[in-house]
Design a protein around this motif. Sequence first.
Motif, PDB file in Angstrom:
ATOM      1  N   ARG A  81      -5.765   3.683  -1.244  1.00 32.33           N
ATOM      2  CA  ARG A  81      -4.560   4.506  -1.144  1.00 32.33           C
ATOM      3  C   ARG A  81      -3.931   4.499   0.237  1.00 32.33           C
ATOM      4  NH1 ARG A  81      -3.886   8.052  -5.544  1.00 32.33           N
ATOM      5  NH2 ARG A  81      -1.892   8.414  -4.525  1.00 32.33           N
TER       6      ARG A  81
ATOM      7  N   LEU B  96       0.822  -1.204   0.000  1.00 30.44           N
ATOM      8  CA  LEU B  96       0.000   0.000   0.000  1.00 30.44           C
ATOM      9  C   LEU B  96       0.859   1.258   0.000  1.00 30.44           C
ATOM     10  CD1 LEU B  96      -3.027   0.646   0.127  1.00 30.44           C
ATOM     11  CD2 LEU B  96      -2.837   0.639   2.612  1.00 30.44           C
ATOM     12  N   ASP B  97       2.041   1.135   0.563  1.00 28.46           N
ATOM     13  CA  ASP B  97       2.962   2.276   0.625  1.00 28.46           C
ATOM     14  C   ASP B  97       4.321   1.802   0.134  1.00 28.46           C
ATOM     15  OD1 ASP B  97       4.620   4.401   1.180  1.00 28.46           O
ATOM     16  OD2 ASP B  97       3.827   4.737   3.194  1.00 28.46           O
ATOM     17  N   ARG B  98       4.732   2.332  -1.005  1.00 26.19           N
ATOM     18  CA  ARG B  98       6.035   1.966  -1.563  1.00 26.19           C
ATOM     19  C   ARG B  98       7.116   2.895  -1.048  1.00 26.19           C
ATOM     20  NH1 ARG B  98       6.254   3.126  -6.819  1.00 26.19           N
ATOM     21  NH2 ARG B  98       7.750   1.494  -7.295  1.00 26.19           N
ATOM     22  N   GLY B  99       6.762   3.789  -0.123  1.00 23.65           N
ATOM     23  CA  GLY B  99       7.753   4.729   0.391  1.00 23.65           C
ATOM     24  C   GLY B  99       8.174   5.752  -0.641  1.00 23.65           C
ATOM     25  N   GLY B 100       7.260   6.100  -1.530  1.00 20.78           N
ATOM     26  CA  GLY B 100       7.586   7.044  -2.595  1.00 20.78           C
ATOM     27  C   GLY B 100       7.984   8.393  -2.033  1.00 20.78           C
ATOM     28  N   ALA B 101       8.987   8.987  -2.617  1.00 22.16           N
ATOM     29  CA  ALA B 101       9.507  10.242  -2.090  1.00 22.16           C
ATOM     30  C   ALA B 101       8.637  11.445  -2.470  1.00 22.16           C
ATOM     31  CB  ALA B 101      10.931  10.431  -2.553  1.00 22.16           C
ATOM     32  N   PRO B 102       8.320  11.668  -3.752  1.00 20.81           N
ATOM     33  CA  PRO B 102       7.590  12.911  -4.032  1.00 20.81           C
ATOM     34  C   PRO B 102       6.155  12.826  -3.544  1.00 20.81           C
ATOM     35  CG  PRO B 102       7.988  11.673  -6.068  1.00 20.81           C
ATOM     36  CD  PRO B 102       8.586  10.880  -4.947  1.00 20.81           C
ATOM     37  N   GLU B 103       5.647  13.965  -3.065  1.00 20.94           N
ATOM     38  CA  GLU B 103       4.250  14.051  -2.626  1.00 20.94           C
ATOM     39  C   GLU B 103       3.599  15.269  -3.241  1.00 20.94           C
ATOM     40  OE1 GLU B 103       2.905  13.891   1.299  1.00 20.94           O
ATOM     41  OE2 GLU B 103       3.591  11.836   1.657  1.00 20.94           O
ATOM     42  N   TRP B 104       2.349  15.105  -3.608  1.00 25.65           N
ATOM     43  CA  TRP B 104       1.570  16.223  -4.144  1.00 25.65           C
ATOM     44  C   TRP B 104       0.134  15.947  -3.750  1.00 25.65           C
ATOM     45  CZ3 TRP B 104       2.109  20.874  -6.350  1.00 25.65           C
ATOM     46  CH2 TRP B 104       1.017  21.423  -7.021  1.00 25.65           C
TER      47      TRP B 104
ATOM     48  N   LEU C 155      -0.552  12.329  -5.142  1.00 26.39           N
ATOM     49  CA  LEU C 155       0.690  11.581  -5.306  1.00 26.39           C
ATOM     50  C   LEU C 155       1.280  11.369  -3.922  1.00 26.39           C
ATOM     51  CD1 LEU C 155       3.364  10.618  -6.715  1.00 26.39           C
ATOM     52  CD2 LEU C 155       4.017  13.031  -6.832  1.00 26.39           C
ATOM     53  N   PHE C 156       1.218  10.141  -3.440  1.00 27.05           N
ATOM     54  CA  PHE C 156       1.876   9.812  -2.167  1.00 27.05           C
ATOM     55  C   PHE C 156       2.030   8.301  -2.070  1.00 27.05           C
ATOM     56  CE2 PHE C 156      -2.680   9.994  -1.131  1.00 27.05           C
ATOM     57  CZ  PHE C 156      -2.877   8.813  -0.411  1.00 27.05           C
ATOM     58  N   GLY C 157       2.955   7.892  -1.226  1.00 29.55           N
ATOM     59  CA  GLY C 157       3.163   6.461  -1.008  1.00 29.55           C
ATOM     60  C   GLY C 157       3.691   5.732  -2.238  1.00 29.55           C
ATOM     61  N   GLY C 158       4.120   6.484  -3.236  1.00 20.75           N
ATOM     62  CA  GLY C 158       4.637   5.850  -4.443  1.00 20.75           C
ATOM     63  C   GLY C 158       3.580   5.547  -5.487  1.00 20.75           C
ATOM     64  N   TYR C 159       2.376   6.074  -5.291  1.00 21.92           N
ATOM     65  CA  TYR C 159       1.294   5.887  -6.259  1.00 21.92           C
ATOM     66  C   TYR C 159       0.643   7.231  -6.587  1.00 21.92           C
ATOM     67  CZ  TYR C 159       1.626   1.003  -4.785  1.00 21.92           C
ATOM     68  OH  TYR C 159       2.078  -0.256  -4.498  1.00 21.92           O
ATOM     69  N   LEU C 160      -0.012   7.256  -7.720  1.00 18.63           N
ATOM     70  CA  LEU C 160      -0.781   8.432  -8.101  1.00 18.63           C
ATOM     71  C   LEU C 160      -1.920   8.000  -8.997  1.00 18.63           C
ATOM     72  CD1 LEU C 160       0.314   9.639 -11.342  1.00 18.63           C
ATOM     73  CD2 LEU C 160       2.288   8.955  -9.961  1.00 18.63           C
TER      74      LEU C 160
ATOM     75  N   MET D  87       2.499   4.184 -10.809  1.00 19.44           N
ATOM     76  CA  MET D  87       3.530   4.157  -9.779  1.00 19.44           C
ATOM     77  C   MET D  87       4.523   5.282 -10.002  1.00 19.44           C
ATOM     78  SD  MET D  87       4.380   0.204  -9.012  1.00 19.44           S
ATOM     79  CE  MET D  87       4.599  -0.407 -10.683  1.00 19.44           C
ATOM     80  N   ALA D  88       4.852   5.978  -8.931  1.00 19.68           N
ATOM     81  CA  ALA D  88       5.914   6.979  -8.960  1.00 19.68           C
ATOM     82  C   ALA D  88       7.171   6.333  -8.396  1.00 19.68           C
ATOM     83  CB  ALA D  88       5.510   8.178  -8.122  1.00 19.68           C
ATOM     84  N   PRO D  89       8.319   6.947  -8.602  1.00 24.21           N
ATOM     85  CA  PRO D  89       9.547   6.353  -8.070  1.00 24.21           C
ATOM     86  C   PRO D  89       9.417   6.145  -6.563  1.00 24.21           C
ATOM     87  CG  PRO D  89      10.049   8.235  -9.463  1.00 24.21           C
ATOM     88  CD  PRO D  89       8.562   8.220  -9.286  1.00 24.21           C
ATOM     89  N   ALA D  90       9.883   5.014  -6.090  1.00 27.09           N
ATOM     90  CA  ALA D  90       9.821   4.702  -4.658  1.00 27.09           C
ATOM     91  C   ALA D  90      11.188   4.964  -4.055  1.00 27.09           C
ATOM     92  CB  ALA D  90       9.428   3.248  -4.446  1.00 27.09           C
ATOM     93  N   SER D  91      11.191   5.306  -2.771  1.00 21.62           N
ATOM     94  CA  SER D  91      12.469   5.583  -2.109  1.00 21.62           C
ATOM     95  C   SER D  91      13.063   4.309  -1.530  1.00 21.62           C
ATOM     96  CB  SER D  91      12.275   6.636  -1.026  1.00 21.62           C
ATOM     97  OG  SER D  91      11.291   6.210  -0.108  1.00 21.62           O
ATOM     98  N   ARG D  92      12.309   3.211  -1.536  1.00 24.91           N
ATOM     99  CA  ARG D  92      12.888   1.937  -1.113  1.00 24.91           C
ATOM    100  C   ARG D  92      12.564   0.864  -2.135  1.00 24.91           C
ATOM    101  NH1 ARG D  92       8.062  -0.454   1.112  1.00 24.91           N
ATOM    102  NH2 ARG D  92       6.954   0.960   2.476  1.00 24.91           N
TER     103      ARG D  92
END
Lengths: 271, 271
Positions: free
Chosen positions: A222, A107-115, B239-244, B266-271
């Motif tokens: 989400r 559910l959370d890929r630890g994505g860095a950007p947030e909007w 856009l959060f958690g690596g998804y949008l 999927m957005a780039p993930a930090s892990r």
Amino acid sequence: MFEFDVDRSVTAEGPGVYRGKITERWNIGPVPNGGYLLAVAMAALEQELAGLSPLSVTCHYLRRAQPGPCRVEVERVKQGRTYATAVARLLQNDNEHLRVLATFGPLDRGGAPEWIDGAPPAIPEGGAGMRELGLPLPTIAQRFEVQVSPETLQWARARAEMPGAAAAKITSAEIRARVRFADGRPADLSSLCLFADALPPPVLAVMPLAWVPTLELTVHHRAQPAPGWLTCVFRTRFLFGGYLEEDGEIWDEAGKLVALSRQLAMAPASR
Amino acid sequence: MFEFDVDRSVTAEGPGVYRGKITERWNIGPVPNGGYLLAVAMAALEQELAGLSPLSVTCHYLRRAQPGPCRVEVERVKQGRTYATAVARLLQNDNEHLRVLATFGPLDRGGAPEWIDGAPPAIPEGGAGMRELGLPLPTIAQRFEVQVSPETLQWARARAEMPGAAAAKITSAEIRARVRFADGRPADLSSLCLFADALPPPVLAVMPLAWVPTLELTVHHRAQPAPGWLTCVFRTRFLFGGYLEEDGEIWDEAGKLVALSRQLAMAPASR
């Protein structure tokens, strides 16, 4: 055990085959609610894909279901390292009623950007109940506590003057409400598809009362909801040709977006 | 014959089995565009369900496809009097790359009530081209003529200052553009899923350039497009958690909404 957990429980009876029972407690008239039926199918998917969270879930409604026994058959489409895609078919008397296509994963890929371009709708505490919308209340309404926003209550006035005058009073076909289970069950990922389809169709703000059957419902999951109320807004922007979309946002009490939903539904046809 | 028709043509080679060929002309880098791949799968669905229009079409992307031969297998889920639901699987080398679930039926049921809460985005004639967005142009960009709105061009300025400063300059992660096929092919129902995925992801307005792979794309087909430009707006709000999500509206030159689209990516993930 809470009502929702009892009523959507399924039991494995073979590889990918589950038994369940559709109850009357989530009915609208004689027909079980579509979000509830999807939640039953998802119970099977969750057992099959244990450890992963639902991300995107799409359900096509093929035939009206009815209270009574059901079978759910699950087929894995792809099982990757991190993501799994699967199909669920909900059957009654060997007729398929729902076809579900779902992708599960983290559910959370630890994505860095947030909007974040949005916020939960403001609804005063202790707002009006469903009864004040001026609609008949189906059985499913007993399963929830609902607080409706004052703007949504304009429905009741507009409906009294239908047809024709409604559009003049209403500026958006929208329902905004705070919702939770009446029996105190906390919301979770498994119940978001139910909440996505639990309130009256917002299109009823701008057309006479009618059956608005869902053809297809998609829910993007989400985030895990925090304990407490869910704050929801559902809106229909395009009703024509006998079809309408209904878009939903579901926020938790911590102010986090937990689901986006969209459905394609049918309005009464003139032919 | 137009490029799109050549490149998505499929040939029946048995009951529910079709052969096609994915070309490089719709590539983004080395990878065929997801809307194009879906259009190939839909070509098989259209042959199988001849006479009905696509209404709601959902595609889950399982593996990256590549240019080359493909097979599409169609299974009818339900064939009713007026509506049909079917599944299409797009395979390359016996690996399934796309799973599509679609309901076809009459595009216009002659529904009486209408409610239109929206309008096509205003875009000046002869607006800027894609090049001015400051993004690298993939091969697929050659397939379209595009006129971008002046507001969308703020992207280029914001991108020059990324990361960090972007959010301060940009008020919505949105792309608004007028689009048509470069070779003069008219838009139709078969191409709406392509147009729904043809422009750069609007989330690139608020994050550094990265691959934004689609997990799931749903297109609601609402009307047959009139000849001429399509006017589109695509927006990402969460856009959060690596998804949008990415929501799209596609309007035709007559000012009619022809499709709504939504995808989970999927957005780039930090892990």
